[in-house]
Design an enzyme around this catalytic site. Structure first.
Site, PDB file in Angstrom:
ATOM      1  N   CYS A  82      54.636   6.299  33.040  1.00 41.76           N
ATOM      2  CA  CYS A  82      55.514   5.389  32.296  1.00 41.76           C
ATOM      3  C   CYS A  82      55.888   4.248  33.235  1.00 41.76           C
ATOM      4  O   CYS A  82      55.106   3.886  34.108  1.00 41.76           O
ATOM      5  CB  CYS A  82      56.718   6.120  31.702  1.00 41.76           C
ATOM      6  SG  CYS A  82      57.826   6.876  32.899  1.00 41.76           S
ATOM      7  N   TRP A  83      57.087   3.679  33.064  1.00 38.07           N
ATOM      8  CA  TRP A  83      57.492   2.515  33.854  1.00 38.07           C
ATOM      9  C   TRP A  83      57.538   2.790  35.344  1.00 38.07           C
ATOM     10  O   TRP A  83      56.952   2.068  36.127  1.00 38.07           O
ATOM     11  CB  TRP A  83      58.860   2.003  33.407  1.00 38.07           C
ATOM     12  CG  TRP A  83      58.785   1.126  32.206  1.00 38.07           C
ATOM     13  CD1 TRP A  83      59.207   1.433  30.946  1.00 38.07           C
ATOM     14  CD2 TRP A  83      58.244  -0.196  32.136  1.00 38.07           C
ATOM     15  NE1 TRP A  83      58.970   0.381  30.102  1.00 38.07           N
ATOM     16  CE2 TRP A  83      58.376  -0.639  30.811  1.00 38.07           C
ATOM     17  CE3 TRP A  83      57.674  -1.042  33.066  1.00 38.07           C
ATOM     18  CZ2 TRP A  83      57.956  -1.890  30.397  1.00 38.07           C
ATOM     19  CZ3 TRP A  83      57.249  -2.295  32.643  1.00 38.07           C
ATOM     20  CH2 TRP A  83      57.393  -2.700  31.330  1.00 38.07           C
TER      21      TRP A  83
END
Length: 142
Positions: A82-83
């Site tokens: 993810c981020w």
């Protein structure tokens, strides 16, 4: 520092983490070596469009149960991201995939550290080759 640590417990702890986590440098090396796995970006569409790891598959966290079977090969290990370190969507996605029976690891550091280490990423307008961040990667290695 006085040590009373049970080293066998430490070995079990760190081996357990490495069994289910990988980092961006290892993923980069595995992709370059052609190792077989599916890299899954679990971020929303807007984040994917902003930039993603080349070769990754986009499977937003909220769509995993609905789309995993059509998107992922059960015989190929999966790595989620993810981020970055402040986002646990990759952890949640990895848990979801594990409950569905997939062999899965999480790429710690996420997209943020992929970029900070200077690895290329794709956007809607093409490939970007960022300079490495000297706080996270040696400048001479890229």
């Amino acid at each position: 520092m006085t040590s009373t640590q049970d080293t066998s417990a430490a070995v079990a702890h760190f081996a357990g983490r490495l069994a289910f986590e990988t980092d961006v440098a290892d993923v980069h090396d595995d992709l370059a070596a052609g190792r077989r796995f599916t890299l899954v970006d679990v971020r929303p569409q807007e984040a994917w469009d902003q930039g993603h790891v080349p070769g990754a598959v986009h499977l937003p966290k909220g769509k995993i149960r609905l789309r995993a079977e059509q998107t992922l090969d059960r015989d190929v290990p999966v790595v989620t991201y993810c981020w970055g370190p402040g986002c646990n969507a990759a952890t949640k996605a990895a848990l979801e995939l594990a409950t569905l029976g997939y062999e899965v690891k999480e790429m710690i550091g996420g997209f943020e550290y992929w970029v900070r280490e200077g690895f290329p990423y794709d956007t809607a307008s093409g490939r970007v080759h960022p300079a490495p961040d000297p706080l996270s990667a040696p400048l001479h290695t890229h």
